[in-house]
Design an enzyme around this catalytic site. Structure first.
Site, PDB file in Angstrom:
ATOM      1  N   LYS A   1      25.782   6.496  41.943  1.00  0.00           N
ATOM      2  CA  LYS A   1      24.503   6.549  42.679  1.00  0.00           C
ATOM      3  C   LYS A   1      23.990   5.119  42.726  1.00  0.00           C
ATOM      4  O   LYS A   1      23.515   4.569  41.728  1.00  0.00           O
ATOM      5  CB  LYS A   1      23.515   7.463  41.944  1.00  0.00           C
ATOM      6  CG  LYS A   1      22.469   8.122  42.799  1.00  0.00           C
ATOM      7  CD  LYS A   1      21.372   7.227  43.319  1.00  0.00           C
ATOM      8  CE  LYS A   1      20.384   6.693  42.352  1.00  0.00           C
ATOM      9  NZ  LYS A   1      19.521   5.642  42.975  1.00  0.00           N
TER      10      LYS A   1
ATOM     11  N   GLY B   1      19.204  -0.214  34.481  1.00  0.00           N
ATOM     12  CA  GLY B   1      17.940  -0.241  35.217  1.00  0.00           C
ATOM     13  C   GLY B   1      16.796  -0.536  34.276  1.00  0.00           C
ATOM     14  O   GLY B   1      16.989  -1.105  33.195  1.00  0.00           O
ATOM     15  N   SER B   2      15.613  -0.128  34.685  1.00  0.00           N
ATOM     16  CA  SER B   2      14.424  -0.470  33.906  1.00  0.00           C
ATOM     17  C   SER B   2      14.355   0.358  32.624  1.00  0.00           C
ATOM     18  O   SER B   2      14.912   1.457  32.542  1.00  0.00           O
ATOM     19  CB  SER B   2      13.180  -0.209  34.748  1.00  0.00           C
ATOM     20  OG  SER B   2      13.134   1.167  35.086  1.00  0.00           O
ATOM     21  N   THR B   3      13.618  -0.158  31.665  1.00  0.00           N
ATOM     22  CA  THR B   3      13.430   0.572  30.405  1.00  0.00           C
ATOM     23  C   THR B   3      12.680   1.876  30.654  1.00  0.00           C
ATOM     24  O   THR B   3      12.989   2.900  30.039  1.00  0.00           O
ATOM     25  CB  THR B   3      12.725  -0.340  29.385  1.00  0.00           C
ATOM     26  OG1 THR B   3      13.656  -1.384  29.040  1.00  0.00           O
ATOM     27  CG2 THR B   3      12.312   0.393  28.128  1.00  0.00           C
TER      28      THR B   3
ATOM     29  N   ALA C   1      12.776   3.870  33.325  1.00  0.00           N
ATOM     30  CA  ALA C   1      13.712   4.881  33.837  1.00  0.00           C
ATOM     31  C   ALA C   1      14.718   5.256  32.756  1.00  0.00           C
ATOM     32  O   ALA C   1      15.092   6.429  32.623  1.00  0.00           O
ATOM     33  CB  ALA C   1      14.431   4.356  35.074  1.00  0.00           C
ATOM     34  N   GLY C   2      15.125   4.275  31.949  1.00  0.00           N
ATOM     35  CA  GLY C   2      16.075   4.544  30.861  1.00  0.00           C
ATOM     36  C   GLY C   2      15.515   5.554  29.864  1.00  0.00           C
ATOM     37  O   GLY C   2      16.234   6.431  29.386  1.00  0.00           O
TER      38      GLY C   2
ATOM     39  N   GLU D   1      21.733   0.269  29.824  1.00  0.00           N
ATOM     40  CA  GLU D   1      21.530  -1.188  29.890  1.00  0.00           C
ATOM     41  C   GLU D   1      20.174  -1.389  30.553  1.00  0.00           C
ATOM     42  O   GLU D   1      20.030  -1.123  31.753  1.00  0.00           O
ATOM     43  CB  GLU D   1      22.628  -1.841  30.743  1.00  0.00           C
ATOM     44  CG  GLU D   1      24.000  -1.769  30.143  1.00  0.00           C
ATOM     45  CD  GLU D   1      24.177  -2.657  28.925  1.00  0.00           C
ATOM     46  OE1 GLU D   1      23.362  -3.585  28.733  1.00  0.00           O
ATOM     47  OE2 GLU D   1      25.104  -2.405  28.155  1.00  0.00           O
TER      48      GLU D   1
ATOM     49  N   CYS E   1      18.252  -9.441  34.243  1.00  0.00           N
ATOM     50  CA  CYS E   1      17.788  -8.850  32.985  1.00  0.00           C
ATOM     51  C   CYS E   1      17.881  -9.828  31.820  1.00  0.00           C
ATOM     52  O   CYS E   1      17.138  -9.719  30.864  1.00  0.00           O
ATOM     53  CB  CYS E   1      18.602  -7.601  32.685  1.00  0.00           C
ATOM     54  SG  CYS E   1      20.376  -7.915  32.713  1.00  0.00           S
TER      55      CYS E   1
ATOM     56  N   GLU F   1       8.196  -7.284  31.442  1.00  0.00           N
ATOM     57  CA  GLU F   1       9.248  -7.849  32.288  1.00  0.00           C
ATOM     58  C   GLU F   1       8.678  -8.046  33.704  1.00  0.00           C
ATOM     59  O   GLU F   1       8.312  -7.081  34.371  1.00  0.00           O
ATOM     60  CB  GLU F   1      10.439  -6.883  32.326  1.00  0.00           C
ATOM     61  CG  GLU F   1      11.646  -7.478  32.986  1.00  0.00           C
ATOM     62  CD  GLU F   1      12.831  -6.524  33.003  1.00  0.00           C
ATOM     63  OE1 GLU F   1      12.645  -5.314  33.239  1.00  0.00           O
ATOM     64  OE2 GLU F   1      13.971  -7.003  32.805  1.00  0.00           O
TER      65      GLU F   1
END
Ligand code: NAD
Length: 489
Positions: free
Chosen positions: A177, A229-231, A233-234, A251, A285, A385
């Site tokens: 995706k 991706g972003s923290t 979304a993680g 990651e 990142c 960030e």
């Protein structure tokens, strides 16, 4: 740029179940440059079904590692031929300066592929081990199964290859995706995968937004999620994986520190920090956006950082001389602008840059590269960030305080130490809570593990460790010579 009308599922290009399209917009011209299908959960179901069938009912997971590596070697040949095209596509869709796209985006993806092929050559599916309770046991390294790979827009080929290559070496099947901002590089990659001829269902492409991504994460037929991706979304993805006990590797974001010690060579700092702090127009990142300088040499460090930004050309990403391109989207441009305004409200001093467009650029999602002096580590500009070309130079009293401040972050992805005493630099590196640390530079190494401490992620990519993320371990006990051989029988 080429538009695409179909998705890649089950080994062929197939229409989406819906007419919706994703418009890919050039961050430089703000014009639509191509469109691709905006997939639906029904498309995702089809892709997962194809990947599941290939994992369960095709011979792919049990092909020899040598056969799988042969296909990846063919991919490397095709990729190399189309590398200049890939670099242009990445620059056009997400605005990365072409010089970086050639080496750091497409070029790095090819190196990642070759590195994983090299790692795969020593990958043993079965290992015999002497036991305590059994004379020998067999340990099998089996593919984890169906992998849902979800990637962001900033270094799309790097992060895709970091998942695809080890998954295929291990014998997994993959549903990718890609991010809606940058789907074109994924389509080009899938043209190559199609040309190489992986068995049907082994690789599948479903572009779409986060809803389609969330559908993939929740899907009961997916065995593992590999996410970059972003923290934020993680966290959401990890929660679902926790609930469903799905394997996941994450990651995530970073707010990395460059610790400049008193004995650092200030003349080489501007060149070194270009890669450490400013690659991909600040949208990386690993960028070290918190620069720690002792009060004794504070003014010199600020001057070095300002000198670095002052010499970097901002503008059209297709110009080979450009070092800082536009932000990927209007939303990202506004986000960076808000942080530049916030830094001033928080009391940091603008040493370079500020809000507003860079001179001479009337269109495109550009921001002015910015340096804040007199920033503290507690300010939001130092903790959150920003993901743009914005740096904070933070003073410290002594080395102990520098290390404590560098570690005072929820993130821990990358760091660097700048010193003329490299042995001492290694001692400081050992005390930084970060997955990667550079001494007098920040580099990349695709045969070594990469990943984050703390909220920067879980798991590692690249090298042997990156391959192990796609493996399930199975221990097989031998047939006993006689039933009484083990006290546990
Ligand atoms: P993002 O988290 O918004 O989106 C990343 C991908 O996840 C996209 O494809 C998006 O559609 C999808 N997604 C978002 N929410 C989801 C959900 N709940 N379920 C499933 N899919 C979801 O990140 P972004 O803005 O595209 O990328 C920038 C971020 O990526 C930064 O935080 C950056 O630090 C991070 N990043 C980390 C690394 C690393 O290796 N650690 C590398 C590159 C980028």
């Amino acid at each position: 740029m080429r538009s695409y009308d179909t998705l890649y599922i089950g080994g062929s290009w197939t229409p989406s179940s819906d007419d919706a399209r994703i418009e890919v917009i050039s961050p430089h011209t703000e014009r639509v440059i191509a469109t691709v299908p905006d997939c639906t959960p029904a498309d995702m179901d089809r892709a997962v079904a194809a990947a599941r069938a290939a994992a369960d009912r095709s011979g792919w997971p049990t092909t020899s590692v040598a056969e799988r590596l042969a296909l990846l070697e063919r991919l490397a040949v095709v990729y190399e031929q189309r590398l200049p095209e890939m670099a242009e596509v990445v620059s056009a869709e997400m605005g990365s300066p072409i010089s970086f796209s050639q080496v750091g985006q497409a070029g790095a993806a090819l190196v990642i592929l070759r590195a994983m092929i090299a790692v795969g050559r020593s990958f043993e599916v079965t290992e015999q081990r002497s036991g305590m309770l059994n004379p020998t046991v067999t340990i099998r390294r089996e593919p984890v199964g169906v992998v849902g790979a979800i990637v962001p827009w900033n270094v799309p080929q790097i992060v895709t290859m970091a998942k695809l290559a080890p998954a295929l070496v291990a014998g997994c099947t993959v549903v990718l995706k890609c991010a809606p901002e940058s789907p074109l590089d994924a389509f080009l990659l899938f043209e190559m995968l199609d040309e190489v001829g992986f068995p049907p269902g082994v690789v599948n492409l479903v572009p779409g937004g986060r809803e389609v991504g969330a559908h993939l994460v929740r899907h009961p037929d997916v065995d593992k999620i590999a996410f970059t991706g972003s923290t934020a979304a993680g966290r959401a993805i990890a929660a679902v994986c926790g609930e469903t006990l799905k394997r996941c590797s994450l990651e995530l974001g970073g707010k990395s520190a460059a610790v400049v010690l008193d004995d650092a060579d200030m003349s080489s700092l501007p060149v070194g920090l270009k890669f450490a702090s400013m690659i991909n127009s600040g949208q990386a990142c690993t960028n070290q956006t918190r620069i720690f300088a002792s009060r004794k040499r504070y003014a010199e460090v600020v001057e070095a950082v300002v000198t670095m930004l002052n010499t970097m050309k901002v503008g059209d990403p297709s110009d080979p001389a450009t070092e800082i391109g536009p932000m990927v989207s209007e939303r990202q441009q506004q986000r960076v602008e808000k942080y530049i305004a916030l830094g001033q409200e928080e009391g940091a001093k603008l040493a370079f840059g500020g809000t507003g467009r860079p001179p001479g650029l009337s269109t495109g999602w550009y921001v002015r590269p910015t340096v804040f002096a007199d920033a503290t580590n507690e300010m939001r500009i130092s903790q959150e960030e920003i993901f743009g070309p914005v740096l904070s130079v933070i003073p410290y009293a002594d080395e102990e305080e520098a290390i404590a401040l560098a570690n005072a972050s929820e993130y821990g992805l990358a760091a660097s130490v700048w010193t003329s005493d490299t042995a001492h630099g290694a001692e400081v590196a050992a005390r930084l809570r970060s997955g990667t640390v550079g001494i007098n530079n920040y580099s990349a190494e695709f045969l070594a593990p990469f990943g984050g401490y703390k909220c920067s992620g879980i798991g590692r990519e690249f090298g042997r460790e990156g391959l192990e993320e796609y493996v399930e371990l199975k221990t097989v006990f031998p047939s006993p010579p006689e039933l009484s051989a083990s006290p546990f029988r």
